[in-house]
Design a protein around this motif. Structure first.
Motif, PDB file in Angstrom:
ATOM      1  N   ILE A  26      61.751  56.679 -39.818  1.00 59.79           N
ATOM      2  CA  ILE A  26      60.377  56.229 -39.412  1.00 59.79           C
ATOM      3  C   ILE A  26      58.814  56.428 -39.592  1.00 59.79           C
ATOM      4  O   ILE A  26      58.102  55.442 -39.679  1.00 59.79           O
ATOM      5  N   GLY A  27      59.159  57.590 -39.268  1.00 61.75           N
ATOM      6  CA  GLY A  27      57.795  58.749 -39.772  1.00 61.75           C
ATOM      7  C   GLY A  27      57.388  58.447 -40.414  1.00 61.75           C
ATOM      8  O   GLY A  27      56.575  58.556 -41.483  1.00 61.75           O
ATOM      9  N   THR A  28      58.249  58.496 -42.206  1.00 64.22           N
ATOM     10  CA  THR A  28      58.255  58.378 -43.045  1.00 64.22           C
ATOM     11  C   THR A  28      57.182  57.791 -43.714  1.00 64.22           C
ATOM     12  O   THR A  28      56.138  57.407 -44.604  1.00 64.22           O
ATOM     13  N   PHE A  29      57.727  56.516 -43.459  1.00 66.75           N
ATOM     14  CA  PHE A  29      56.766  54.689 -43.844  1.00 66.75           C
ATOM     15  C   PHE A  29      55.484  54.173 -42.901  1.00 66.75           C
ATOM     16  O   PHE A  29      54.997  53.640 -43.147  1.00 66.75           O
ATOM     17  N   MET A  30      56.231  54.647 -41.516  1.00 69.17           N
ATOM     18  CA  MET A  30      54.807  54.121 -40.396  1.00 69.17           C
ATOM     19  C   MET A  30      54.103  54.463 -40.130  1.00 69.17           C
ATOM     20  O   MET A  30      54.610  56.461 -40.046  1.00 69.17           O
ATOM     21  N   ILE A  52      55.038  64.899 -38.295  1.00 68.04           N
ATOM     22  CA  ILE A  52      55.551  65.713 -39.347  1.00 68.04           C
ATOM     23  C   ILE A  52      55.222  64.100 -40.397  1.00 68.04           C
ATOM     24  O   ILE A  52      55.309  64.591 -41.078  1.00 68.04           O
ATOM     25  N   GLY A  53      56.180  62.904 -39.465  1.00 72.06           N
ATOM     26  CA  GLY A  53      56.116  61.984 -40.522  1.00 72.06           C
ATOM     27  C   GLY A  53      54.551  61.447 -40.835  1.00 72.06           C
ATOM     28  O   GLY A  53      54.528  61.090 -41.885  1.00 72.06           O
ATOM     29  N   ILE A  54      53.810  61.879 -40.261  1.00 75.30           N
ATOM     30  CA  ILE A  54      51.997  61.482 -41.064  1.00 75.30           C
ATOM     31  C   ILE A  54      51.715  62.478 -42.086  1.00 75.30           C
ATOM     32  O   ILE A  54      50.888  62.418 -43.048  1.00 75.30           O
ATOM     33  N   CYS A  55      52.740  63.616 -42.343  1.00 76.82           N
ATOM     34  CA  CYS A  55      52.505  64.333 -42.993  1.00 76.82           C
ATOM     35  C   CYS A  55      53.332  63.983 -44.656  1.00 76.82           C
ATOM     36  O   CYS A  55      53.347  64.538 -45.806  1.00 76.82           O
ATOM     37  N   THR A  56      53.898  62.709 -44.256  1.00 73.27           N
ATOM     38  CA  THR A  56      55.202  62.893 -45.895  1.00 73.27           C
ATOM     39  C   THR A  56      54.560  61.835 -45.909  1.00 73.27           C
ATOM     40  O   THR A  56      54.108  60.277 -45.496  1.00 73.27           O
ATOM     41  N   PRO A  57      55.297  61.039 -47.557  1.00 75.56           N
ATOM     42  CA  PRO A  57      54.860  60.347 -48.492  1.00 75.56           C
ATOM     43  C   PRO A  57      56.272  59.170 -47.774  1.00 75.56           C
ATOM     44  O   PRO A  57      56.927  59.753 -47.459  1.00 75.56           O
ATOM     45  N   PRO A  58      56.052  57.508 -48.109  1.00 69.04           N
ATOM     46  CA  PRO A  58      55.328  57.680 -48.476  1.00 69.04           C
ATOM     47  C   PRO A  58      54.179  56.947 -48.614  1.00 69.04           C
ATOM     48  O   PRO A  58      52.679  56.947 -48.534  1.00 69.04           O
ATOM     49  N   VAL A  59      54.038  57.077 -46.630  1.00 69.69           N
ATOM     50  CA  VAL A  59      52.854  56.473 -45.541  1.00 69.69           C
ATOM     51  C   VAL A  59      52.348  57.522 -45.091  1.00 69.69           C
ATOM     52  O   VAL A  59      53.261  58.102 -43.648  1.00 69.69           O
ATOM     53  N   GLY A  60      51.326  58.904 -45.224  1.00 73.13           N
ATOM     54  CA  GLY A  60      51.072  59.271 -44.420  1.00 73.13           C
ATOM     55  C   GLY A  60      49.843  59.861 -44.221  1.00 73.13           C
ATOM     56  O   GLY A  60      49.107  60.169 -45.372  1.00 73.13           O
ATOM     57  N   SER A  61      49.191  59.690 -43.293  1.00 74.23           N
ATOM     58  CA  SER A  61      48.009  60.050 -43.330  1.00 74.23           C
ATOM     59  C   SER A  61      47.618  60.903 -43.397  1.00 74.23           C
ATOM     60  O   SER A  61      46.381  61.262 -44.292  1.00 74.23           O
TER      61      SER A  61
HETATM   62 NA    NA Z   1      55.198  59.602 -42.937  1.00 79.79          NA
END
Ligand code: NA
Ligand code: NA
Lengths: 305, 436, 183
Positions: free
Chosen positions: B333-337, B374-383
């Motif tokens: 979820i964190g990768t794209f949200m 971790i999710g906010i550091c990953t593509p495609p969506v990560g601020s």
């Molecule tokens: Na992400």
């Protein structure tokens, strides 16, 4: 009308007695209607806070919700009569008023405001607790007492000499622990279920208010049921009210036991006279607000005799 | 019905996002249609969405968000961020890859105070990137360090993420969450420093010249007042002077005092612009929170959480396996949200499941935050990724490879935080008596 | 039209700054009155919560006017020029539909119904409908911005600057970025 499933929202966890009592009502109405009317109970405010779900009930978006008389004051003034401190003289008086004609009157008072009440669930009497013994209103002087943000709760604490302090429920435990506030008021179950007994060691049994929970239903949805369904629902609600009273009082006994034994909370029996005297002006103030409240106050008092 | 609602919700949401409709509106629109799929009339559907958008924001605890954002902006503009970075250089100076350590430490301190990962990535990375380049650091490596370490401030208190979490869980103690974040947050920083140090040593990045004693003294003194904010905030909360929410307003007053009166780097005239900028940032989050709360209600009304948690529980009866499954789901979820919507949407789904397993809500909040960091550091969506690349002037595709070792250490630490509750719960029980 | 936009920007911006300032004062006063004076204010809690809702919604409208709401702009990687411009118009139409139907109309219903049934706020005893008024107000101003932005895009004389949706590029390292929202 055909078979229906009604959604009922409340803000207690699943292991709370209120949840069990609502499940009891759901079971009962299913029996009475042979599965024609079902109630699905949503715990933990999944469908919204008490205020939000009441607005949804008014609008017909949600069938049923549990709220309490204090919150309902904002929607229907009649409830303010039963929220007055020391309006009830005993647990029996309280239960008789709720289960009798006066209680029914209040439940139906809001019919044209989009909702009706189905039943009350008693929740015992609320008293003050703190890290200090409170025997008289004088002991409350200068103490910061956490209240729910309601006009009547604020007024009551003021009249008793304390400093009413609105703090959100979620911050209350640490506010008590760290001394942001000096005390709070609730029924004894707050000592165990919210663990306030860990941080407040004296519970002064002044029993100032008895504020019931109320199960309300959308007028629109109510009108869409046929007569038999309405009767069955009303019956199930009444049955669960009695079921709840017994279970609640039993639970309270256990909570008090636990608070004393495991949390080392001292329960103090207080002389209620000075407390009653101090808040008496509230009864007159409330009666002055409207003829409707004045009438209810008078009838509730008459029922004590 | 549940599946119909689930499909409606996610497909409309994804289509709108692909069209580049702003996330808040995409959530709001998907929500209206979901309500209509579960047999609500059109009027009822828009009524409940409007109500939830507003009412979802009716919470005193949420006030901390605008206040911490404002305090962060004042620090940026008022010379406070700069002083923290100078101090971090002293602290990290003698380790291999000293500037990388400095970057991590500065992010920990700045993030600790501002509570914003992205603000700290922008502030710290903006200053550090050119210096690192001059010293011969690979810009992609520098950006990776900055990106991976900027979320530490979301765990180290104060943290608006925890405030949002408390809101959706009906009042999990914010004070307990704040104190619980220290150990995992600091572990995250130390873990990243270890990896950065090993890589820097292998590549032979230079040590910073040994600073003179005078320099050490002076820069440490300069940092005392900015760092004092941490003591004021945590001391005030633990000492019972104010609640965690009120602390955020106190933070605004203190940073204003430093910037306006003490350092005099801004004047009263600069304030309206700073406030307006903070209000913009705030309202982007708040609209998203309002719409997400409406969406979580749509999911509750259509019993989506039941469906998902039933599926999870049917997977296995072993709590260790369920927690692993939840972590994997959250990583995906964190990768794209983005973090806030993910937190708002998935907490109500997963929390009941883990509570049935006996997990403490504070512990779960820390685990979930760590995971979404971790999710906010990953593509495609990560601020964090976006901002880190943009201030480091590196293409996203270049930074991914240097990020891999950091992802690895973060995942290992995530597992530690998941399976060792004491990492989160020891401090709150020690300081606040939390959990008894 | 430029003047109207400037006027609305100015009014909304000042309103937001004003509310924000009162908000800070309000919460600081709450701490001061309780800790220093020992007589806690019983109204700051509610005032702050309601101002906060107003700031969120007026701020969100202002932010729309600045084209700063966060979107994931993958589409500009796939297309450009005229088709991208058309997509941008479509997005604004979608936003416009949402704000007029849900926020303006739905929010108005919510406000009107709450005023009609007479719900009062618990501590201040003011009608809850005034608090909810923030939604239709915000909806109306957002609709205004949508219309303005669509007109701008459709005008063949203005160059197509693609900035409707800001992806996550920060304005500058020193300002907090549009993505700086989740912290
Ligand atoms: Na992400
Ligand atoms: Na922080």
């Amino acid at each position: 009308a055909s078979a229906v499933t009604l959604k009922l929202n409340h803000n207690n966890p699943k292991d709370h007695q209120l949840h069990k009592s609502m499940e009891f009502m759901a079971e009962r109405v299913k029996e009475l209607t042979n599965g024609d009317v079902k109630i699905r109970v949503y715990a933990n405010a999944q469908l919204g806070t008490q205020r939000e779900s009441l607005e949804l009930v008014q609008n017909g978006t949600l069938a049923m919700a549990k709220s309490n008389a204090s919150e309902l004051e904002a929607f229907e003034e009649s409830y303010s009569a039963m929220n007055l401190p020391y309006i009830f003289v005993s647990e029996d008086h309280y239960y008789n008023v709720l289960s009798g004609e006066i209680g029914d009157d209040i439940l139906m008072a809001s019919k044209d405001k989009g909702f009706i009440g189905l039943t009350y669930y008693v929740e015992g009497a609320r008293s003050f607790y703190a890290n200090k013994e409170i025997h008289t209103p004088a002991d409350l002087k200068g103490m910061k007492i956490r209240v729910q943000p309601s006009e009547s709760a604020i007024r009551m604490v003021e009249l008793l000499g304390g400093n009413p302090t609105p703090i959100s429920w979620g911050e209350l435990y640490s506010a008590l622990k760290q001394g942001v506030v000096d005390g709070a008021e609730n029924n004894p179950s707050a000592l165990t279920s919210a663990r306030h007994g860990e941080v407040s060691k004296f519970y002064s049994n002044d029993g100032h208010t008895m504020i019931p929970s109320v199960v309300v239903m959308s007028t629109k949805v109510w009108d869409s049921l046929d007569e038999n369904q309405q009767k069955a629902l009303k019956q199930a609600a009444k049955d669960s009210m009695l079921f709840h009273r017994e279970a609640w009082n039993e639970q309270t006994r256990k909570d008090i036991e636990q608070a004393k034994k495991e949390l080392d909370v001292k329960f103090i029996e207080v002389e209620k006279g000075p407390f009653i005297e101090a808040v008496m002006p509230m009864h007159e103030e409330a009666s002055k607000k409207s003829a409707r409240i004045a009438d209810l106050v008078e009838r509730i008092k008459a029922a004590a005799k | 019905m549940e599946w119909q609602a689930t499909i409606t919700l996610f497909s409309i949401f994804i289509v709108l996002m692909a069209l580049s409709v702003p996330i808040s509106f995409a959530i709001g629109i998907a929500t209206v249609f979901t309500f209509m799929v579960i047999n609500m009339s059109f009027d009822q559907s828009i009524f409940i969405v409007a109500q939830q958008m507003a009412s979802g924001l009716d919470s005193f605890t949420l006030l901390a968000i605008p206040f911490f954002i404002l305090a962060g902006n004042i620090m940026n503009r008022g010379g406070i961020a700069m002083r923290l970075i100078e101090f971090a250089k002293i602290l990290g100076g003698r380790l291999p890859g000293s500037l990388a350590h400095c970057n991590v430490l500065a992010n920990m301190m700045f993030g600790a105070i501002s509570g914003s990962a992205v603000a700290s990535a922008a502030a710290v990375g903006g200053v550090m990137a050119p210096i690192q380049k001059k010293e011969g650091y690979d810009p992609a490596f520098s950006a990776a360090v900055n990106i991976a370490s900027c979320p530490t401030g979301l765990l180290i208190p104060p943290s608006t993420t925890f405030i949002v979490y408390s809101l959706i869980t009906n009042g999990t103690s914010i004070a307990a969450l704040f104190v619980a974040g220290y150990v995992p947050g600091i572990l995250m920083g130390l873990g990243l420093m270890t990896v950065a140090g090993v890589i820097a040593k292998k590549r032979g990045y230079p040590l910073a010249p040994k600073p003179s004693w005078n320099e050490v003294m002076q820069k440490s003194c300069d940092a005392v007042l900015p760092l004092g904010l941490i003591f004021i905030i945590m001391g005030g909360i633990i000492g019972g002077i104010f609640t965690a929410t009120e602390a955020s307003a106190v933070a605004v007053v203190y940073t204003l005092f430093l910037a306006l009166v003490w350092y005099r780097e801004i004047t009263i005239r600069d304030l309206p612009k700073i406030i307006l900028e903070s209000a913009v940032t705030t309202s982007i989050v708040l609209l998203m929170i309002g719409c997400s709360i409406a969406m979580s209600k749509a999911m509750a009304f259509s019993d989506i959480p039941f469906t998902i948690s039933d599926a999870l529980l049917s997977l296995s009866e072993n709590p260790l396996v369920i927690l692993l499954a939840i972590n994997l789901a959250l990583l995906v979820i964190g990768t794209f949200m983005d973090m806030t919507p993910a937190l708002l949407i998935f907490t109500p789904i997963f929390l009941p499941v883990v509570q049935d397993l006996g997990m403490d809500p504070v512990h779960f909040g820390v685990m979930m935050t760590f995971n979404l960091c971790i999710g906010i550091c990953t593509p495609p969506v990560g601020s964090a990724l976006f901002v880190g690349c943009s201030v480091g002037k590196v293409a996203i595709s270049k930074v991914l490879k240097p990020l891999l070792p950091f992802y690895a250490v973060l995942v290992v630490l995530l597992l530690a935080v998941t399976y060792i509750p004491q990492l989160s719960l020891f401090l709150p029980s020690f300081f606040l008596g939390y959990g008894g | 039209m430029k003047q109207a936009v400037r006027l609305v920007n100015g009014l909304l911006g000042s309103l937001v700054v004003l509310i924000f300032t009162i908000l800070v004062v309000c919460v600081v006063w709450q701490v001061f009155s309780r800790y220093v004076l020992g007589t806690p204010s019983t109204t700051t809690d509610e005032i702050a919560r309601f101002l906060f809702m107003w700031i969120a919604f007026t701020g969100a409208a202002y932010t729309l006017g600045q084209k700063r709401h966060l979107a994931i702009d993958v589409i500009s990687l796939w297309m450009g020029g005229r088709s991208l411009r058309n997509i941008r118009v479509l997005v604004l139409v979608i936003i416009g539909a949402f704000v007029s139907v849900v926020m303006l109309y739905g929010g108005w219903q919510l406000m009107a119904e709450t005023l009609k049934t007479g719900q009062m706020t618990p501590a201040l005893r003011i009608p809850m409908g005034y608090v909810y008024g923030a939604i239709p107000f915000s909806g109306l101003t957002m609709l205004f911005y949508c219309v303005v932005l669509i007109i701008e895009l459709l005008d063949p004389n203005t160059p197509f600057e693609d900035e409707i949706v800001d992806t996550s590029t920060p304005m500058s390292p020193s300002s907090s970025s549009p993505a700086g929202q989740h912290k």
